[in-house]
Structures are given as structure tokens and as C-alpha cells.
Design a protein around this motif. Structure first.
Motif, short mmCIF file in Angstrom:
data_model
loop_
_atom_site.label_atom_id
_atom_site.label_comp_id
_atom_site.label_asym_id
_atom_site.label_seq_id
_atom_site.Cartn_x
_atom_site.Cartn_y
_atom_site.Cartn_z
N ALA A 301 0.86 -1.18 0.00
CA ALA A 301 0.00 0.00 0.00
C ALA A 301 0.90 1.24 0.00
N ILE A 302 0.69 2.13 -0.98
CA ILE A 302 1.59 3.26 -1.21
C ILE A 302 0.87 4.58 -0.94
N ASP A 303 1.56 5.47 -0.25
CA ASP A 303 1.05 6.79 0.13
C ASP A 303 1.17 7.75 -1.05
N PHE A 304 0.02 8.23 -1.55
CA PHE A 304 0.00 9.20 -2.64
C PHE A 304 -0.52 10.56 -2.16
N THR A 305 -0.21 10.92 -0.91
CA THR A 305 -0.70 12.20 -0.38
C THR A 305 0.21 13.34 -0.82
N LEU A 347 2.19 -13.26 -7.42
CA LEU A 347 1.19 -12.29 -7.86
C LEU A 347 0.79 -11.43 -6.65
N PHE A 348 1.04 -10.12 -6.75
CA PHE A 348 0.85 -9.24 -5.60
C PHE A 348 -0.15 -8.14 -5.92
N PRO A 349 -1.17 -7.93 -5.05
CA PRO A 349 -2.01 -6.75 -5.20
C PRO A 349 -1.27 -5.51 -4.70
N VAL A 350 -1.44 -4.40 -5.40
CA VAL A 350 -0.81 -3.13 -5.02
C VAL A 350 -1.90 -2.09 -4.85
N LEU A 351 -1.98 -1.49 -3.67
CA LEU A 351 -3.00 -0.49 -3.36
C LEU A 351 -2.37 0.88 -3.23
N GLY A 352 -3.20 1.90 -3.42
CA GLY A 352 -2.79 3.27 -3.18
C GLY A 352 -3.79 3.94 -2.27
N PHE A 353 -3.35 5.02 -1.60
CA PHE A 353 -4.28 5.78 -0.76
C PHE A 353 -3.86 7.25 -0.76
N GLY A 354 -4.86 8.10 -0.55
CA GLY A 354 -4.60 9.53 -0.45
C GLY A 354 -4.45 10.25 -1.78
N ALA A 355 -4.97 9.70 -2.89
CA ALA A 355 -4.80 10.31 -4.21
C ALA A 355 -6.13 10.75 -4.80
N LYS A 356 -6.07 11.75 -5.67
CA LYS A 356 -7.22 12.09 -6.50
C LYS A 356 -7.04 11.34 -7.82
N LEU A 357 -8.02 10.49 -8.14
CA LEU A 357 -7.92 9.61 -9.30
C LEU A 357 -8.26 10.36 -10.58
N SER A 363 -9.51 8.79 -3.23
CA SER A 363 -9.64 7.42 -2.72
C SER A 363 -8.50 7.08 -1.76
N HIS A 364 -8.84 6.29 -0.74
CA HIS A 364 -7.86 5.78 0.22
C HIS A 364 -7.74 4.27 0.13
N GLU A 365 -8.22 3.72 -0.98
CA GLU A 365 -8.17 2.27 -1.18
C GLU A 365 -8.45 1.99 -2.65
N ASN A 577 -4.54 -18.35 -3.77
CA ASN A 577 -4.38 -17.96 -2.37
C ASN A 577 -4.78 -16.52 -2.07
N GLN A 578 -5.64 -15.93 -2.85
CA GLN A 578 -5.97 -14.53 -2.60
C GLN A 578 -7.36 -14.35 -2.02
N GLY A 579 -8.17 -15.41 -1.96
CA GLY A 579 -9.49 -15.28 -1.34
C GLY A 579 -10.46 -14.54 -2.25
N PRO A 580 -11.69 -14.40 -1.81
CA PRO A 580 -12.69 -13.69 -2.61
C PRO A 580 -12.34 -12.22 -2.75
N MET A 581 -12.55 -11.67 -3.91
CA MET A 581 -12.25 -10.27 -4.16
C MET A 581 -13.34 -9.37 -3.57
N PRO A 582 -12.98 -8.52 -2.57
CA PRO A 582 -13.98 -7.60 -2.03
C PRO A 582 -14.17 -6.42 -2.95
N SER A 583 -15.23 -5.67 -2.71
CA SER A 583 -15.46 -4.45 -3.48
C SER A 583 -14.35 -3.46 -3.20
N TRP A 584 -13.95 -2.70 -4.20
CA TRP A 584 -12.82 -1.81 -4.05
C TRP A 584 -13.21 -0.45 -3.47
N ALA A 585 -14.03 0.27 -4.18
CA ALA A 585 -14.32 1.64 -3.74
C ALA A 585 -15.07 1.66 -2.43
N SER A 586 -16.08 0.83 -2.29
CA SER A 586 -16.84 0.74 -1.04
C SER A 586 -17.57 -0.59 -1.02
#
Length: 611
Positions: A301-305, A347-357, A363-365, A577-586
């Protein structure tokens, strides 16, 4: 000394040794109290000629004669000159930087000098500063035993030590050293205002309590706790050994205060100590679980503030320098290149937070791939490519919220809790969090899940408050519940840049990786044991890092082993091994936005120890 224990057994070359540190008559740096000492161990890199921090003991308040409980464990090689440096500091603040504390003195020596000393012990005068004080260092070969003891003690009719109350008793357990001295290995909690305490059961490794020698003497001291930390009143002590503790039921010991016995002819004891229960079990190791097929799943998870600075400016922490990696890139490489070896599909998920898309939302996720259906990238190179692409597409914004990405990974972890998978979240950030309360809630709720969180601070911000999340001194508490275990490790990257690490980026990254990943194996085992998950039998298809399989062609219609390309005309294997995909935005309406509440015990008051 317990029967059967013979001091003087030698340390074999190329083995694991445990280093214990004590100090005497330290310089007093505090005006209104005594010093609060801590010892830091450094090892010397023969290639660079510089010292690197190996580890730190705990801080002990208000004492000039500390016996540190935290041990240093390292490999001892007969054929190498392993240069060590011990530095003692008076801790003045929660800051990690050693420049924030008062230097009390140092000892430089080799591990061979300690091992080769009388009974594996070295006594020396501290050098530097005032030159006042003595340091005692012991090295002892560790047993390979995986045995774990759960001990439960109570006391009755203890001596009354407080003028206006009873006593506030706690216990300290010591193991015997080869020179017939003793080293503290465990302290219980304090039980307030009672002469008949019952302490909480505690677990301790047999290797730690007696170095695997069942006949080695174990000394137990009972004290009355005083708030100033420097003058705990001695109640009495007794001795035993692990063989006696495990083979004789319903044990009771008289606590004896030799000074009182010498003064009073009618003296009997200062109370009794009772062993209520003992349980011996085999503690599986981290490697046992890996050999049985447990996978580590790595998320970044990367800080984009906005506080990172304009990415187009060379002063920005997100500036993409073609000649030198920025701190975000260096941290991803340092941690990821080690942990990816434990993830079969890479295979790695990469998240960002604190950015204007790009669509104007903040978004913070969000997936750094900008593909909610497939947030995964292949390997460390894929993480770096996705990060550098995102920097060019988003606007740095804010604020700095951690809880959304923690809750996101927690939803994955809560769906796979059988021990087949363990999740590691790496958060890279440049500043203080703005959702502290929500973040603590998220960590406490996640503390009973198969999840560890690594937070690396980049840049020169004041990260003092981050140490609250690390919870090395006091367990986190949220909504009246303690965290089930400590799952957070925080490290400022600046501590590994320049100075003692020189300008060598590889050395800095290796030191950072060692620091932030050191606690992961124990955290994995803690989770497994707490949930009564035993390792599965070793699987022949599981390879530990460094092991290479013989190349084989898969049978027709089957996918190739992880890391090999599929034959022409075949599809790659599905995500593992990643489990069910949850909703991203909310989450969907009515769906949980966080994992289930934790069950770590209630915390109506801050938890304190006797030290």
C-alpha cells in the motif's frame, strides 16, 4: 545449583548463541531520577568496514544496574572474526534515533572473545562518555529444543511491604549461567494490593528458561512493586529446575529472605509460591509451517498524499530518478525481494491511498493497476512498474488514512483462517496518520487474523506517534478490547540511510529488510498456536527459498509449476491464495467494512508492567 547441571560446557563452532547483557554503576544522566538504560548491539561488516545495528534491548526505568531481559541471538562461526559493539544509552524520548538519547558508554570486542572468556563471559569497563560504568556480556549456546512450557503460579501469605496497603507482588524468573550467576528471562505482571496473588499463566521456551538442560537451576524472585521503578522491595526467592516443575505435581516453594532469616530466629518464610499448573508442548517452527505448505501473501500500500511533494520535482519523495531509486522504490525492493520467495504465484495486489484519481474522486483504497477486476502484478518488477505508472496518472492529495487499506487486507485474511495462508501488508508512507483512532481500531480487529503489518516511514517527518502502533511497550487497546497480539512493525527508512550504512544502497536495503521482517516468523507461529493450527506434514512439492526444483514438463492438460511459463496454447494458472475479491471503492450495502471484532481481552486501564 540443581543436581545434574555441570558448568563449563563449551560452545561448538558454527552454532547459535544467545547473548545476555547487564550493566553496573552506570552514569546517572537524569536530574530528578536515575537513568533509563537501553543497550544497542552493532555488528561490523567486513566488506564495508562499518558497523550496522543488530538489535536493541528493552529500556529499564530508573536504574544504574540493569539486567536486560531481551537477548541477542546470532550465529557463531569459529573461523570468522565477528566484531561487535555494544552501546548503552539513557533513553530520553520515544524517538528511535540514538541521537535523541544520552550516550553512556560502549564496548568493542569480538564474539570469540566473549565465547572464549571464563564460562562464556566478558566483564569490561564502558569506554567513551564519562568512562563510568561496567558492562557484563555472556554468550551461551542455544538448545535446538522446540519445547514450550505454560506455567501458572500463585502466592499465599506474602510479606506486607506497603505502609498504607498490602503488597503489589510480581515475579522474576532467572536461569543459571555457566559461571553460577543468573540471568533474568521472564517477568510477570504486577498484582496490586494483595498478599495472595494469582498471576496469569505464561508461556516460555525451554531453551530460554534453561537452555534445554532440565537440571539447570531456575531461580524465582518475588518483589513488591514500587511506582518509582528503582526500589522494588524484595520479598523472597526460591530455586527449582524444569525437571522438578514438569515431573512433580502440586509443587509449593517457600520464599526465603536471607536478610530477615539472619535477623529473626523465629523466621519461617516470607510467603509461599504454588505451581497451579504446568503444560509442556512442542512449539512448531516457522519452517515447519512453510514445509507444510503455508503461503505468505504480500500486499503493498503506497502513500500518494500531497505531503510527498510534486513528483516532477527532484525534491519530491516520489521523484522518479533514472539513476537512483527513491525511498519508496528502495523499500519495495528491500522487503519484496525477500518475501516474494515465500509466495508461490508471485502475484501481488498493489493499493494506493490519499490520491485524486483520474475521474476526480479521492480514494484511500484503490488498485494501482486501475483495474478493480485484476489488481495483481507479477513480481517486484510488476509492483515498481505499476507504481511508476500511477505516479504519472494521479494527483497527490490527502489526508493520510491507513484504516481503509488495513481493513481491505483484513477482509482477505478473514476469509482464509485455516493456516494455509498468511498475509503481510507493507504500508509505505511519508507522514503522520490522520485517522489514528480508526487505524488503531482496524489493527486491534485484525490482530486475531493471519495478518502482519509492516509500516516503513520515508522522508524526514516526525514519526514519533507511529511507535504507538508498533506496540512494543504496551498492547494496543480499542473499544475496551486489547489486541490479541502485536502485528505491527514500524521503521523509519532514514535510520538506514547514510551514517553507519555509508552510501551503499544495497547495504541499506538489506538492513531495512532485516529490521522489518525479523518479527514475521514469530508472528506467524503466534497466530498458528493461538488458533491451535498444527503444521501439516512436509509436502514434497514445497521448496524453501534457495532450493531449486529439477525442471520438468507437466503432463498434458496440467498447469506448470509456479514460476514456469505454460506451454504454447495453454492458459496461465488462475490466481492463487488470494481469497474472494472484495469491493474496491466501497463495500456493498449492508456488507462489513472491517473484519469481525477482536477477542484479545478487555482493557479498562492501560496495561503496565513492573519495570
Amino acid at each position: 545449583m540443581a543436581q545434574g547441571f555441570v558448568p563449563g560446557s563449551a560452545v561448538n563452532p558454527s552454532t547459535q548463541v544467545e547473548i545476555s547483557v547487564s550493566c553496573r554503576n552506570l552514569q546517572d544522566k537524569d536530574t530528578f531520577s536515575k537513568s533509563d538504560p537501553m543497550c544497542v548491539l552493532f555488528t561490523k561488516d567486513v566488506r564495508s568496514g562499518s558497523y550496522h545495528e543488530f538489535g536493541r534491548t528493552e529500556m529499564i526505568k530508573d536504574t544504574l544496574n540493569p539486567d536486560f531481559v531481551t537477548k541477542f541471538v546470532m550465529s557463531y562461526f569459529f573461523e570468522e572474526s565477528q566484531k561487535l559493539k555494544f552501546e548503552v544509552y539513557d533513553v530520553d524520548s520515544p524517538k528511535q534515533a540514538l541521537s535523541s538519547h544520552d550516550f553512556l558508554g560502549r564496548l568493542e570486542c569480538t564474539l570469540g572473545e566473549i565465547v572464549g572468556g571464563s564460562s562464556g563471559r566478558m566483564d569490561a569497563k564502558l569506554q567513551g562518555a564519562s568512562g563510568k560504568g561496567q558492562i557484563i556480556v555472556r554468550a551461551e549456546e542455544m538448545s535446538s529444543s522446540k519445547e514450550l512450557l505454560t506455567l501458572h503460579f500463585s502466592g499465599t501469605k506474602l510479606d506486607k511491604k506497603d505502609f498504607l496497603g498490602k503488597s503489589d507482588p510480581f515475579l522474576i524468573f532467572y536461569k543459571a549461567n555457566e559461571d553460577n550467576s543468573f540471568t533474568a528471562v521472564h517477568k510477570t505482571e504486577v498484582i496490586k494490593n494483595t498478599l495472595n496473588p494469582t498471576w496469569r499463566p505464561f508461556q516460555i521456551a525451554v531453551a530460554k528458561l534453561c537452555s534445554g538442560d532440565y537440571d539447570r537451576t531456575v531461580k524465582i524472585e518475588c518483589y513488591d512493586w514500587d511506582s518509582d521503578g528503582s526500589s522494588h522491595d524484595f520479598i523472597g526467592d526460591c530455586t527449582t529446575n524444569v525437571r522438578e516443575l514438569t515431573e512433580k505435581p502440586n509443587l509449593s516453594f517457600e520464599l526465603i529472605n536471607q536478610k530477615k532469616r539472619a535477623k529473626k530466629k523465629s523466621y519461617k518464610n516470607s510467603g509461599q509460591l504454588h505451581l497451579l499448573s504446568v503444560k509442556k508442548e512442542i512449539k512448531p517452527s516457522f519452517l515447519d509451517y512453510l514445509k507444510g505448505g503455508t503461503q505468505l501473501n504480500f500486499t503493498v500500500a503506497i502513500d500518494f498524499t500531497g505531503s510527498n511533494g510534486n513528483p516532477s520535482s527532484p525534491n519530491s519523495l516520489h521523484y522518479i530518478n533514472p539513476y537512483q531509486p527513491n525511498q519508496y522504490v528502495a523499500a519495495i525492493q528491500a522487503v519484496g525481494e525477500i518475501i516474494q520467495d515465500y509466495d508461490s504465484d508471485k502475484l501481488f495486489p498493489v493499493l494506493g491511498f490519499g490520491a485524486k484519481l483520474p475521474d476526480g474522486s479521492v480514494s484511500h483504497e484503490f488498485p494501482v493497476t486501475f483495474n478493480a477486476a485484476n489488481p495483481y502484478v507479477q513480481g517486484i518488477a510488476g509492483i515498481l512498474d505499476a507504481y511508476q505508472n500511477a505516479i504519472r496518472r494521479v494527483q497527490l492529495y490527502g489526508p493520510t488514512n491507513f484504516s481503509p487499506v488495513i481493513n481491505h487486507v483484513s477482509r482477505f485474511a478473514s476469509s482464509i483462517r485455516d493456516g494455509s495462508n498468511y498475509f503481510v501488508l507493507l504500508i509505505l508512507t511519508d507522514g503522520e496518520i490522520t485517522d489514528t483512532r480508526n487505524t488503531i481500531d482496524a489493527i486491534v480487529n485484525a490482530s486475531h487474523l493471519p495478518l502482519s503489518i509492516i509500516i516503513v516511514g520515508v522522508g524526514n517527518a516526525d514519526f514519533t506517534a507511529m511507535n504507538i502502533l508498533d506496540a512494543d511497550e504496551k498492547r494496543l487497546c480499542s473499544n475496551g478490547k486489547y489486541a490479541a497480539r502485536d502485528i505491527v512493525q514500524f521503521v523509519p527508512f532514514r535510520d538506514f540511510l547514510g551514517g553507519k550504512y555509508g552510501g551503499n544502497a544495497q547495504i541499506s536495503q538489506a538492513a531495512l529488510a532485516k529490521e522489518v521482517l525479523a518479527e514475521i516468523p514469530d508472528q506467524v507461529v503466534q497466530y498458528m498456536l493461538a488458533n491451535k493450527i498444527v503444521p501439516k506434514p512436509p509436502r514434497p512439492d514445497v521448496l524453501l527459498p534457495g532450493q531449486s526444483p529439477a525442471p520438468q514438463n507437466p503432463p498434458p492438460g496440467q498447469n506448470p509449476p509456479p514460476g514456469q511459463n505454460p506451454p504454447p496454447g495453454q492458459n496461465p494458472p488462475p490466481l492463487q491464495n488470494q481469497g474472494p475479491m472484495p469491493s474496491w471503492a466501497s463495500p456493498p450495502p449492508g456488507a462489513p467494512s472491517a473484519p469481525p471484532p477482536a477477542g484479545g481481552g478487555s482493557c479498562p486501564y492501560p496495561q503496565k508492567g513492573p519495570w
